[in-house]
Design a protein around this motif. Structure first.
Motif, PDB file in Angstrom:
ATOM      1  N   ASP A  58       3.624  14.240  -1.834  1.00 21.59           N
ATOM      2  CA  ASP A  58       3.486  15.715  -1.954  1.00 21.59           C
ATOM      3  C   ASP A  58       2.080  15.924  -1.600  1.00 21.59           C
ATOM      4  N   GLU A  59       1.121  14.829  -1.369  1.00 24.77           N
ATOM      5  CA  GLU A  59      -0.136  15.299  -0.966  1.00 24.77           C
ATOM      6  C   GLU A  59      -0.076  15.414   0.502  1.00 24.77           C
ATOM      7  N   ALA A 117      -6.585   4.894   0.884  1.00 21.42           N
ATOM      8  CA  ALA A 117      -5.308   4.743   0.506  1.00 21.42           C
ATOM      9  C   ALA A 117      -4.103   5.757   1.152  1.00 21.42           C
ATOM     10  N   PHE A 118      -3.170   5.551   1.359  1.00 21.86           N
ATOM     11  CA  PHE A 118      -2.236   6.493   2.070  1.00 21.86           C
ATOM     12  C   PHE A 118      -2.058   7.761   0.802  1.00 21.86           C
ATOM     13  N   PRO A 119      -2.016   9.009   1.276  1.00 24.00           N
ATOM     14  CA  PRO A 119      -1.726  10.191   0.583  1.00 24.00           C
ATOM     15  C   PRO A 119      -0.368   9.988  -0.054  1.00 24.00           C
ATOM     16  N   ARG A 176      11.002   8.535   2.399  1.00 23.77           N
ATOM     17  CA  ARG A 176      11.647   7.188   2.952  1.00 23.77           C
ATOM     18  C   ARG A 176      10.613   6.574   3.947  1.00 23.77           C
ATOM     19  N   VAL A 177      10.582   5.331   4.241  1.00 21.89           N
ATOM     20  CA  VAL A 177       9.883   4.590   5.155  1.00 21.89           C
ATOM     21  C   VAL A 177      10.591   4.160   6.273  1.00 21.89           C
ATOM     22  N   LEU A 178      10.538   4.762   7.524  1.00 21.42           N
ATOM     23  CA  LEU A 178      11.275   4.019   8.645  1.00 21.42           C
ATOM     24  C   LEU A 178      10.484   3.055   9.223  1.00 21.42           C
ATOM     25  N   ARG A 179      10.957   1.719   9.422  1.00 21.89           N
ATOM     26  CA  ARG A 179      10.195   0.676  10.023  1.00 21.89           C
ATOM     27  C   ARG A 179      10.855   0.475  11.396  1.00 21.89           C
ATOM     28  N   MET A 195       0.885  -1.308   0.147  1.00 18.76           N
ATOM     29  CA  MET A 195       0.080   0.069  -0.134  1.00 18.76           C
ATOM     30  C   MET A 195       0.928   1.406   0.115  1.00 18.76           C
ATOM     31  N   LEU A 196       1.944   1.251   0.799  1.00 19.42           N
ATOM     32  CA  LEU A 196       2.863   2.452   1.053  1.00 19.42           C
ATOM     33  C   LEU A 196       3.680   2.605  -0.455  1.00 19.42           C
ATOM     34  N   LYS A 197       4.035   1.521  -0.957  1.00 15.40           N
ATOM     35  CA  LYS A 197       4.750   1.574  -2.413  1.00 15.40           C
ATOM     36  C   LYS A 197       3.771   2.067  -3.320  1.00 15.40           C
ATOM     37  N   ALA A 198       2.788   1.593  -3.442  1.00 12.01           N
ATOM     38  CA  ALA A 198       1.527   2.281  -4.432  1.00 12.01           C
ATOM     39  C   ALA A 198       1.377   3.646  -4.263  1.00 12.01           C
ATOM     40  N   SER A 199       1.560   4.156  -3.166  1.00 12.19           N
ATOM     41  CA  SER A 199       1.355   5.744  -2.909  1.00 12.19           C
ATOM     42  C   SER A 199       2.565   6.533  -3.111  1.00 12.19           C
ATOM     43  N   GLY A 200       3.696   5.636  -3.448  1.00 13.61           N
ATOM     44  CA  GLY A 200       5.039   6.452  -3.841  1.00 13.61           C
ATOM     45  C   GLY A 200       5.922   6.521  -2.659  1.00 13.61           C
TER      46      GLY A 200
END
Length: 772
Positions: A121-122, A116-118, A27-30, A14-19
């Motif tokens: 930029d959104e 979905a996640f924005p 970046r995505v910090l896990r 889902m995160l990847k689909a929103s860019g």
């Protein structure tokens, strides 16, 4: 499907689909660790706060996501998501089970399901609608080096730079001692430096930044440590010797470091700072700005007013009170506050214990069998704490206090003793060296204004964590602020501390983290503990001022104030009082042996307030029904290592941690009992039994049905339990116990069976140990 599978199969796509992670700058910090968890006895920590995901865009943390496994409702993580977002000052936060997505805006209060996640930029547009050119530029520069990356430091940096971008000219950061104010200031300066911000805001040159302190050691620490991220040719240390050698003040650097005493000195009573044009510096950092800088009569005010065009950033550890209200009036409300209580609870500062010590000679009335060595006694006068070592000196009294200190502390631990003045610090130093166990002649040293360069050297050696000598420093005023010595384990107060500002600064000498340092101890001879009960000990600052626009036009240098006639400093650091000869008393023979003392330990509630033993027990009694309703339920929780640990973590979070329970054990004479018995006594008034009695009562039922090898192993486990307590029965202690007994897990398996079988025996016997 567990939580980690839910993340991998649903949330990550889902995160990847929103860019996220795809768009440049995102970046995505896990598993992002927000806090470290409060330090507890034994070196353990309470559970840290860890966010499942943090979304970052353009170097700003911009969203929190709390994930739950697919079988749970999507809103199961809402409370955590809100808590983390509030702590990180993030607007948008999400809770999801991978199938449904729930969004919350912390600012507007709106929340609900979204598809979905924005996109990055959104989300940026929704969060930062007020961005301007300089905010964008500051954000584009990442934090440099290893310092300044804790969550609260990033918030302080961002808030200060937002204020600069909004063209505010006076900015204040209030952060507890030991939380990295100087590191924050260095990162702010770094971003200004890299973006070429200056007062004209035209980007044509790098800024000229001044770091202004009141002590050389503070300027040196900043120059050599946190500001070392700057090129060496950009940093300039201003000192009188260089100025005289050059024939003028240096002007060729970018980051300048000095102390106000240097700036205020100069030939022919003309201060050196007047050699700079009033608009020379673009940005000024005033370290420990509560120490008089913003006061209308303060020693720094002339410097600040002269450089009025500069943006000025004040750093202080002390929330506003009556005695530093002018600091807040001058700089305005803090753009960020991080308190000592927050630092301790987050695990970024060391917690502390307080031991109040009273003796039978805290007050003194002259009697004819005592000898007047010098001075005039006022018959019938009660000489109180504030009088000692200022108008009256009784060596035997100080010797008793030193003896108590050396008996109470571990003499190998670094300790600072705060004394009434320089003479008192000298006397205490000599008494410590006469009574110490150590054979090293430099074991205890005095560091005051009178000790000059030699004192500074002793301080540097004390700060060096690789060195053990000197172990104890005595001082009067000099070490109360800004000295970074991470391994201080004991703070001793032998003089009254009347100012809340100074009290917080002194406590701050012990709060810095160090490996193996579980807490530090305050030994209080002077009833300074009453400051902890002050409503504003660690609260939000109260706004008692009206904000006024600071002066903008340059003004000429003001005449120099008169320095202290003893230490020669414009802001006196010597504590010497110019008065008539002190009264010196020698107690009659044998009287010093009659001086008695009493040490009491305080409890501290979760909100940082002192409470009595009875109050602590009453509060605890009221809190326990939330976790168990009956004695039987408590036994069930306690007899399983997994549920016991979870329970202890929960009660620690509300102020009943291992430290507090162990102190309570001592108070009710239950040191040889299980913590279960302490809880059972507080909650149900059941009689307390020792661990040895508990083992004796349960041993027959524990051994029923076991073979000889299993009995032998449990004999070993129970002996450790009797010796050390219930932590020997923790699940993570099982491999340790097996290695101690059998020297290898493989050997243990040969005697006791496989690991699962051993674990079953280890868990099952505990049910019997805690049964009625």
């Amino acid at each position: 499907m567990n939580e980690s599978e839910t993340r991998a199969e649903y949330i990550d796509p889902m995160l990847k689909a929103s860019g996220w992670g795809e768009v440049d700058g995102s970046r995505v910090l896990r598993e992002f660790r927000i806090t470290e968890g409060k330090i507890q006895t034994g070196g353990k920590r309470s559970k840290p706060e860890i966010a499942d995901y943090i979304l970052v865009y353009k170097n700003r943390k911009i969203a929190v996501i709390e994930a739950k496994q697919a079988e749970l409702p999507a809103t199961e993580g809402v409370a955590q998501a809100k808590s983390y977002a509030e702590k990180l000052h993030i607007d948008y936060t999400y809770s999801t089970n991978g199938k449904e997505l729930y969004q919350i805006s912390m600012k507007s209060g709106q929340e609900g399901e979204v598809k979905a996640f924005p996109t990055p930029d959104e989300l940026w547009a929704k969060t930062y609608s007020d961005q301007n050119e300089w905010k964008e530029k500051f954000t584009s520069v990442a934090i440099e080096g290893d310092h300044g990356k804790r969550y609260y430091q990033e918030l302080a940096i961002n808030n200060a730079l937002d204020a600069v971008a909004e063209e505010k000219t006076r900015i204040l950061l209030t952060m507890a001692t030991g939380t990295g104010k100087t590191a924050v200031a260095a990162q702010i300066a770094w971003k200004l430096f890299q973006t070429r911000w200056n007062l004209k805001r035209d980007g044509t040159r790098r800024p000229r930044i001044l770091f202004l302190a009141d002590r050389n050691i503070l300027a040196d620490q900043a120059f050599g440590n946190d500001f070392s991220i700057f090129p060496s040719d950009a940093r300039v240390r201003i000192n009188p010797l260089d100025i005289r050698r050059r024939g003028g003040v240096p002007m060729g650097g970018s980051i300048y470091f000095t102390i106000f005493q240097t700036f205020m000195s100069g030939a022919d009573d003309t201060p050196y700072f007047g050699e700079y044009p009033p608009d020379f510096f673009d940005f000024i950092i005033i370290d420990e700005c509560h120490r008089g800088g913003a006061n209308n009569e303060g020693n720094w005010r002339g410097i600040l007013e002269y450089f009025a065009p500069a943006v000025q950033l004040g750093l202080t550890a002390t929330p506003k009170r009556k005695d530093n209200v002018d600091t807040y009036k001058y700089f305005g409300k803090p753009v960020y506050i991080y308190s000592l209580k927050q630092g301790v609870n987050d695990g970024f500062l060391t917690p502390f214990k307080v031991k109040r010590i009273k003796t039978t000679l805290d007050d003194y009335i002259y009697t004819s069998d005592d000898q007047i060595v010098e001075g005039e006694v006022e018959e019938g006068k009660i000489y109180e704490e504030a009088d000692f070592n200022k108008i009256i000196v009784i060596k035997e009294r100080e010797a008793k206090r030193v003896r108590v200190v050396l008996d109470e502390i571990n003499q190998n631990e670094k300790t600072i003793i705060f004394c009434a003045n320089q003479d008192h610090a000298l006397a205490v130093r000599d008494l410590v060296n006469q009574m110490k166990d150590s054979k090293d002649p430099n074991y205890c040293q005095r560091v005051t204004a009178n000790d000059g360069a030699r004192g500074e050297q002793y301080l540097r050696e004390f700060q060096d964590n690789e060195k053990t000598i000197p172990t104890i420093l005595t001082t009067s005023q000099k070490l109360s602020t800004g000295v970074d010595a991470r391994n201080v384990r004991n703070i001793v107060l032998m003089r009254p501390v009347n100012s809340m500002i100074e009290f917080k600064q002194i406590i701050g000498r012990g709060t810095r983290l160090f490996d193996g340092k579980e807490y530090f101890t305050v030994y209080d001879f002077v009833d300074a503990y009453h400051h902890f009960a002050d409503p504003e000990w660690d609260g939000e600052p109260v706004d008692e001022t009206t904000e006024t626009e600071p002066p903008r036009g340059p003004v000429g240098p003001k005449p120099l104030p008169e320095p202290c006639p003893v230490c020669g400093q414009y802001l006196c650091v010597c504590g010497v009082e110019l008065s008539k000869k002190k009264l010196k008393i020698k107690l009659r023979d044998g009287k010093e042996r009659e001086i008695q003392h009493m040490v009491s330990t305080s409890f501290w509630s979760a909100d940082g307030k002192p409470v009595s033993v009875q109050e602590f027990m009453d509060n605890m009694f009221g809190a326990m029904p939330e976790f168990f309703k009956s004695e039987e339920e408590l036994r069930k929780i306690w007899s399983n290592p997994v549920t016991r640990r979870a329970f202890l973590e929960k009660i620690a979070a509300i102020g009943y941690g291992k430290d507090e329970l162990e102190i309570l054990q001592k108070m009710i004479d239950a040191e040889n009992s299980d913590l279960f018995d302490v809880l059972n006594y507080v909650s149900f008034l059941n009689p307390i039994i020792s661990r040895t009695e508990r083992v004796g009562q349960a041993k027959a039922s524990i051994y029923d049905g076991l073979d000889d090898k299993q009995k032998e192993f449990l004999d070993f486990v129970l002996s450790k339990y009797e010796e050390r307590g219930v932590e020997e029965l923790d699940e993570e202690k099982l491999p340790v116990l097996l290695n101690l007994k059998y020297h290898a897990i493989a050997n243990a398996e040969q005697s006791l069976g496989d690991v699962d079988k051993i674990r079953t025996v280890f868990f099952n016997f505990q049910k019997l140990l805690y049964s009625k």
